[in-house]
Design a protein around this motif. Structure first.
Motif, short mmCIF file in Angstrom:
data_model
loop_
_atom_site.label_atom_id
_atom_site.label_comp_id
_atom_site.label_asym_id
_atom_site.label_seq_id
_atom_site.Cartn_x
_atom_site.Cartn_y
_atom_site.Cartn_z
N LEU A 1 0.90 -1.07 0.07
CA LEU A 1 -0.30 0.09 -0.13
C LEU A 1 0.94 1.18 0.00
CD1 LEU A 1 -2.98 1.30 0.26
CD2 LEU A 1 -2.44 1.13 2.87
N GLY A 2 0.93 1.93 -1.14
CA GLY A 2 1.62 3.28 -1.18
C GLY A 2 1.03 4.10 -1.92
N GLY A 3 1.69 5.21 -2.30
CA GLY A 3 1.02 6.23 -3.04
C GLY A 3 0.59 6.11 -4.56
N GLY A 4 1.44 5.12 -4.97
CA GLY A 4 1.07 4.73 -6.53
C GLY A 4 0.27 3.17 -6.34
N THR A 5 -0.42 2.79 -5.54
CA THR A 5 -1.25 1.65 -5.67
C THR A 5 -2.31 1.53 -6.31
OG1 THR A 5 -0.01 1.08 -3.32
CG2 THR A 5 -2.05 -0.35 -3.71
N ILE A 6 -2.26 0.49 -7.29
CA ILE A 6 -3.64 0.43 -8.00
C ILE A 6 -4.91 0.16 -7.39
CG2 ILE A 6 -4.41 -0.60 -10.35
CD1 ILE A 6 -1.38 -0.65 -11.02
N VAL A 7 -5.86 0.69 -7.52
CA VAL A 7 -7.19 0.53 -7.18
C VAL A 7 -8.22 0.02 -8.00
CG1 VAL A 7 -9.36 1.21 -5.69
CG2 VAL A 7 -6.90 2.21 -5.17
N ARG A 8 -8.82 -1.06 -8.00
CA ARG A 8 -9.49 -1.71 -9.23
C ARG A 8 -11.03 -1.84 -8.64
NH1 ARG A 8 -4.78 -4.37 -9.63
NH2 ARG A 8 -3.76 -4.02 -11.52
N ILE A 9 -11.80 -1.17 -9.18
CA ILE A 9 -13.34 -1.33 -9.10
C ILE A 9 -13.84 -2.31 -9.82
CG2 ILE A 9 -15.41 -0.10 -9.13
CD1 ILE A 9 -13.20 1.28 -7.40
N LEU A 10 -14.59 -3.22 -9.08
CA LEU A 10 -14.95 -4.83 -9.76
C LEU A 10 -16.75 -4.43 -10.19
CD1 LEU A 10 -13.56 -7.04 -7.49
CD2 LEU A 10 -12.52 -6.15 -9.45
N GLU A 11 -17.43 -5.18 -10.94
CA GLU A 11 -18.52 -4.95 -11.28
C GLU A 11 -19.62 -4.86 -10.14
OE1 GLU A 11 -19.43 -7.69 -14.33
OE2 GLU A 11 -18.05 -6.73 -15.85
N ASN A 12 -19.48 -5.67 -9.47
CA ASN A 12 -20.57 -6.02 -8.14
C ASN A 12 -20.31 -4.73 -7.07
OD1 ASN A 12 -18.19 -6.71 -7.14
ND2 ASN A 12 -18.99 -8.73 -6.35
N GLY A 13 -19.51 -3.68 -7.54
CA GLY A 13 -19.42 -2.61 -6.19
C GLY A 13 -18.21 -3.03 -5.32
N GLU A 14 -17.78 -4.04 -5.60
CA GLU A 14 -16.63 -4.37 -4.65
C GLU A 14 -15.15 -3.77 -5.34
OE1 GLU A 14 -16.65 -5.91 -1.62
OE2 GLU A 14 -18.80 -5.64 -1.85
N PHE A 15 -14.28 -3.80 -4.63
CA PHE A 15 -12.80 -3.09 -5.01
C PHE A 15 -11.88 -4.19 -4.54
CE2 PHE A 15 -14.32 -1.15 -1.32
CZ PHE A 15 -12.90 -1.26 -0.35
N THR A 16 -10.39 -3.90 -5.22
CA THR A 16 -9.28 -4.46 -4.67
C THR A 16 -8.37 -3.39 -4.70
OG1 THR A 16 -8.35 -4.98 -6.90
CG2 THR A 16 -9.93 -6.70 -5.66
N ILE A 17 -7.46 -3.48 -3.72
CA ILE A 17 -6.31 -2.38 -3.37
C ILE A 17 -5.01 -2.94 -3.63
CG2 ILE A 17 -5.26 -0.62 -2.06
CD1 ILE A 17 -7.94 -0.35 -0.47
N GLY A 18 -4.33 -2.77 -4.86
CA GLY A 18 -3.09 -3.45 -4.91
C GLY A 18 -3.06 -4.76 -4.93
N PRO A 19 -1.93 -5.53 -4.76
CA PRO A 19 -0.69 -4.90 -4.24
C PRO A 19 0.17 -4.36 -5.28
CG PRO A 19 -0.31 -7.32 -4.47
CD PRO A 19 -1.60 -6.93 -5.05
N ASP A 20 -0.31 -4.45 -6.74
CA ASP A 20 0.78 -3.87 -7.31
C ASP A 20 0.58 -2.24 -7.51
OD1 ASP A 20 -1.67 -4.07 -8.37
OD2 ASP A 20 -1.33 -4.70 -10.42
N SER A 21 1.41 -1.75 -8.29
CA SER A 21 1.73 -0.05 -7.99
C SER A 21 2.15 0.54 -9.32
CB SER A 21 2.68 0.31 -6.75
OG SER A 21 2.86 1.76 -7.05
N VAL A 22 1.93 1.71 -9.51
CA VAL A 22 2.52 2.47 -10.90
C VAL A 22 3.92 3.29 -10.63
CG1 VAL A 22 0.16 2.83 -11.82
CG2 VAL A 22 1.16 4.58 -10.49
N GLY A 23 4.17 2.85 -8.96
CA GLY A 23 5.68 3.32 -8.75
C GLY A 23 6.19 4.49 -9.18
N TYR A 24 7.21 4.58 -9.65
CA TYR A 24 7.85 6.10 -10.40
C TYR A 24 7.07 6.75 -11.66
CZ TYR A 24 10.36 3.27 -13.80
OH TYR A 24 10.61 2.57 -14.88
N GLN A 25 6.09 5.84 -11.99
CA GLN A 25 5.17 6.40 -13.34
C GLN A 25 3.86 7.13 -12.66
OE1 GLN A 25 5.22 2.62 -15.31
NE2 GLN A 25 5.96 3.70 -16.87
N LEU A 26 3.86 7.40 -11.29
CA LEU A 26 2.57 7.95 -10.76
C LEU A 26 2.45 9.54 -11.52
CD1 LEU A 26 0.52 7.88 -8.70
CD2 LEU A 26 2.01 9.34 -7.33
N PRO A 27 3.38 9.96 -11.86
CA PRO A 27 3.05 11.38 -12.63
C PRO A 27 2.51 11.34 -14.01
CG PRO A 27 5.10 11.60 -11.53
CD PRO A 27 4.73 10.04 -11.50
N GLU A 28 2.68 10.09 -14.61
CA GLU A 28 2.09 9.92 -15.97
C GLU A 28 0.77 8.83 -15.79
OE1 GLU A 28 5.77 7.85 -16.89
OE2 GLU A 28 6.04 9.64 -15.54
#
Length: 519
Positions: free
Chosen positions: A318-345
């Motif tokens: 969990l960090g500033g660039g961690t990817i949040v995925r919204i699923l169809e049933n209103g659920e979601f997942t947080i990470g563990p993957d991240s955009v890392g140093y590509q956050l500004p893009e």
């Protein structure tokens, strides 16, 4: 004349740099993107803080580097040395071969030249059998020109180092002074396989450490700075470049450790829990007397179990660039993957196409960053649930590190710390001090120099008081050798473990001394 010091910390996402004056006040700070070749990122960050501070370069007397080069090399299996693994312990240890239990790809990378040699000691220091020097000479001739680094491990070498040292002398005699040699008695503690793994990993990253050191020295030279250079190590103190190149494995956890030391200094607290929120992960550690609490368990690095000095940390994805995925049933997942140093893009608030934890915090008005209109369309109720889960992940990690149910002070540091509230369950107070975004670089700049020894003493011969006194003196001598000022030296840790299975009323004493840099 004012004296300045530069502290640099290279993380996976950012390379942070600070310039401090002799009172450890921050003169300038910067965050540069970590670059693929790392050296460019270090140079950019260094150039930025020096230019902004506009101080005379000849007054910058110290430069400290905290780096994850060696960890990343082991985890990614890149740039490793060609090594020979020599275990002195036949016939006693033939049942379990070196590198057992290590992931296959790492074993393939490091296990090409593995040798078992007759020799080694019992737990009480008696020889199992005489060291087979002829075999060692033969191995040295076999690997000549094939390897550039050697890992030597002998059974119970923390009790008796003589076989490892003789093996080192033989390899140096045949292969020359330039061959890198790692001895397990200098790297790990008792416990053959973990100590051997730590020594093998140490031998494998000598070249990586040398490249990092050379890059740092070159960046300083290009800026016209002649400073004394130090590397951060796992226990929150500094070591010289020569020491770092000999024992690069001691740098693998210096990033989180620097953050803990920096947090302690910025918040003026010696005992607290620190949450260091980076771009990819959050590391949670515990400060005891201003130093990180040490782990008592074996530590895995790149899938290999080791047993050398490491801080006790919990890392969560969990960090500033961690990817949040919204699923169809209103659920979601947080990470563990991240955009890392590509956050500004990549982040939505910067015009990208990936929903990150930073976007969630901006959309809910928790942080001012980027273009909030780019996240206005998102479902606020859903984002509130995502944010609550993010906070809960941090609270759970803090809870895991506590040793009692009592509320404890928590210090938030790191570039991503602005995402989190200053109230957390289980915390007596939550502090986010000024300059907390570059706490890691500050930790690296203010670090003390330490020396540590771990030896077995026979109390029947020397007596407990004498043994402890001797251990303290040796630890202080080690610290002075590393560049500590004698007048500021203090013993920061002493541990005395009776060894019931050894004759002569034996005990293992570990002592650590730390002091300010010699001016």
């Amino acid at each position: 004349m004012s004296s300045y010091r530069i502290g640099i910390d290279v993380g996976g996402t950012h390379t942070d740099a600070v310039l401090l004056d002799e009172n450890n006040q921050v003169i300038s700070e910067t965050k540069a993107s970590t670059t693929k070749d790392v050296t460019t990122g270090i140079y950019d960050a260094m150039h930025a803080v020096i230019t902004e501070a506009d101080v005379p370069r000849e007054n910058i007397h110290y430069a400290m580097l905290g780096t994850t080069h060696c960890t990343n090399a082991i985890v990614e299996r890149k740039g490793l040395n060609k090594i020979a693994v020599v275990r002195i312990g036949a016939p006693a240890t033939l049942a379990v071969k070196p590198l057992v239990g290590v992931p296959e790809d790492l074993r393939n990378a490091l296990g090409k030249y593995v040798y078992l040699v007759r020799g080694g000691h019992e737990f009480d220091g008696r020889e199992i059998t005489t060291l087979d020097e002829e075999h060692l000479y033969q191995i040295a001739h076999d690997v000549k020109g094939e390897v550039d680094s050697i890992a030597i491990t002998s059974v119970f070498s923390p009790v008796a180092t003589v076989h490892e040292e003789r093996a080192r002398d033989i390899f140096t005699e045949v292969l020359g002074q330039d061959i890198a040699i790692s001895l397990s008695s200098e790297v790990g503690s008792v416990g053959l396989l973990e100590r051997e793994n730590a020594t093998i990993l140490n031998a494998s990253v000598v070249q990586v450490a040398k490249t990092a050191a050379d890059g740092f020295l070159k960046a300083l030279e290009d800026e016209g700075i002649q400073a004394r250079v130090f590397f951060g190590q796992n226990d929150g103190t500094l070591m010289s470049v020569e020491y770092a190149v000999k024992y690069p494995i001691f740098t693998v956890a210096c990033g989180p450790t620097n953050s803990l030391r920096g947090a302690s200094y910025l918040a003026d607290l010696s005992d607290a829990i620190v949450v260091d929120v980076g771009g990819t992960t959050s590391d949670v550690g515990v400060l005891v007397n201003s130093f990180p609490r040490e782990s008592s368990l074996e530590v895995e690095i790149g899938g290999a179990r080791t047993n050398f000095r490491m801080p006790d940390l919990v890392s969560i994805g969990l960090g500033g660039g961690t990817i949040v995925r919204i699923l169809e049933n209103g659920e979601f997942t947080i990470g563990p993957d991240s955009v890392g140093y590509q956050l500004p893009e990549k982040a939505l608030i910067f015009g990208g196409d990936t929903l990150t934890t930073t976007d969630v915090a901006v959309a809910l008005g928790k942080v001012e960053l980027g273009d909030p209109s780019k996240v206005e369309h998102l479902d606020k109720a859903l984002l509130e649930r995502v944010y609550a889960k993010m906070v809960e992940m941090v609270e759970e990690a803090v809870d895991r590190m506590k040793t009692s149910a009592e509320p404890t002070p928590v210090i938030l540091v790191g570039g991503g710390s602005v995402l989190f509230p200053t109230e957390l369950k289980g915390a007596s107070v939550v502090l986010r001090p000024e300059h907390s975004g570059v706490a890691n670089a500050i930790g690296s700049a203010i670090s003390q120099v330490s020396g540590q020894i771990e030896k077995i003493y026979l109390l029947d011969e020397v007596g407990r008081d004498n043994a402890i006194k001797q251990a303290k003196e040796e630890a202080m001598a080690e610290a002075m050798n590393a560049g500590a000022d004698e007048d500021s030296l203090v013993i920061v840790d002493i541990e005395d473990v009776p060894l019931a299975y050894l004759p002569g009323n034996a005990t293992r004493i570990r002592a650590k001394a730390a002091g300010e840099l010699k001016q």
